[in-house]
Write an enzyme that holds these catalytic residues in place. Structure first.
Site, PDB file in Angstrom:
ATOM      1  NE  ARG A  98      -4.006  -2.026   2.200  1.00  0.00           N
ATOM      2  CZ  ARG A  98      -4.923  -2.251   3.121  1.00  0.00           C
ATOM      3  NH1 ARG A  98      -4.901  -1.553   4.244  1.00  0.00           N
ATOM      4  NH2 ARG A  98      -5.844  -3.172   2.944  1.00  0.00           N
ATOM      5  NE  ARG A 133     -16.872  -2.977   4.384  1.00  0.00           N
ATOM      6  CZ  ARG A 133     -15.631  -3.022   3.920  1.00  0.00           C
ATOM      7  NH1 ARG A 133     -15.322  -3.855   2.940  1.00  0.00           N
ATOM      8  NH2 ARG A 133     -14.710  -2.215   4.420  1.00  0.00           N
ATOM      9  NE  ARG A 166     -13.766  -3.213   8.272  1.00  0.00           N
ATOM     10  CZ  ARG A 166     -13.118  -3.665   7.193  1.00  0.00           C
ATOM     11  NH1 ARG A 166     -13.365  -4.891   6.740  1.00  0.00           N
ATOM     12  NH2 ARG A 166     -12.255  -2.902   6.563  1.00  0.00           N
ATOM     13  NE  ARG A 177     -10.334   2.519   4.863  1.00  0.00           N
ATOM     14  CZ  ARG A 177     -11.258   1.573   4.701  1.00  0.00           C
ATOM     15  NH1 ARG A 177     -12.470   1.731   5.245  1.00  0.00           N
ATOM     16  NH2 ARG A 177     -11.001   0.495   3.995  1.00  0.00           N
TER      17      ARG A 177
END
Length: 226
Positions: A98, A133, A166, A177
């Site tokens: 990453r 999600r 989450r 992010r």
């Protein structure tokens, strides 16, 4: 159309893409089809968090704030995993590297990579996918309020237990992010394009907006026609 390929061929694959681009779904397909272990850095980090040791606490705090875990920690746990016996015939790295430091680490450690597949997705869709999600914490089953809703609102289909969000799927964390990903994305792409020109890897970009089966067929064509 069916494609013939050498089932004994070693496949060491890196699967890249922004959060929410479908890396988890496609990596599961690749691992099952080509009989190689799927190594998700996210899974490894969450396993360390569950141990509740100092490293795990550090990782949890970093992820909760939408930041990337340090290269030192990530590279060390990844190297340990790749050295296990089930990786001798290949492996799939899901979302690793990453950072450019992690990519260079693979070179420095002489960890051979054959294919780099990169899923692409616009930021607007990333936010929509991740903010909707929902997770069943005990089993890891994943739902989405729009694309894959549970039978009963906010409840797991199997146990009936309440689903959770989450920490890194909170909107503020998602936006951070995305920003972190965009900072490094072009640098990683430049790195792998250079490696491609040198003949060290085969690098492909895949449109993550496409339907799941179309993406899957594209991956099969790439890996089985080489």
């Amino acid at each position: 159309m069916h494609y013939l390929y050498n089932k004994n061929l070693i496949m060491r694959i890196v699967l890249l893409g922004p959060p929410g681009s479908g890396k988890g779904t496609q990596s599961k397909f690749i691992a099952e089809r080509y009989k190689i272990p799927k190594i998700s850095i996210g899974d490894i980090l969450r396993e360390n968090i569950s141990l509740k040791n100092n490293i795990g606490k550090n990782i949890q705090h970093t992820i909760k704030n939408g930041n990337l875990v340090s290269d030192d920690i990530v590279c060390n746990v990844m190297k340990q995993r790749i050295q296990q016996k089930d990786c001798i015939n290949g492996f799939l790295l899901d979302g690793f590297p990453r950072t450019i430091g992690q990519a260079k680490y693979l070179l420095q450690q002489k960890i051979k990579i054959d294919f780099v597949l990169k899923l692409t997705l616009p930021s607007k869709l990333i936010l929509e996918r991740l903010s909707g999600r929902r997770i069943h914490a005990e089993s890891g089953r994943t739902y989405h309020i729009k694309f894959n809703p549970p039978k009963q609102k906010n409840k797991d289909d199997i146990t009936g237990q309440i689903l959770t969000i989450r920490d890194d799927d909170q909107q503020a964390s998602i936006k951070k992010r995305i920003q972190e990903y965009q900072k490094i994305d072009s640098i990683l792409e430049e790195h792998y394009l250079s490696e491609k020109k040198l003949g060290n890897i085969k690098y492909f970009k895949i449109d993550g907006v496409n339907p799941l089966l179309r993406i899957r067929n594209t991956i099969k064509l790439i890996l089985e026609q080489q």
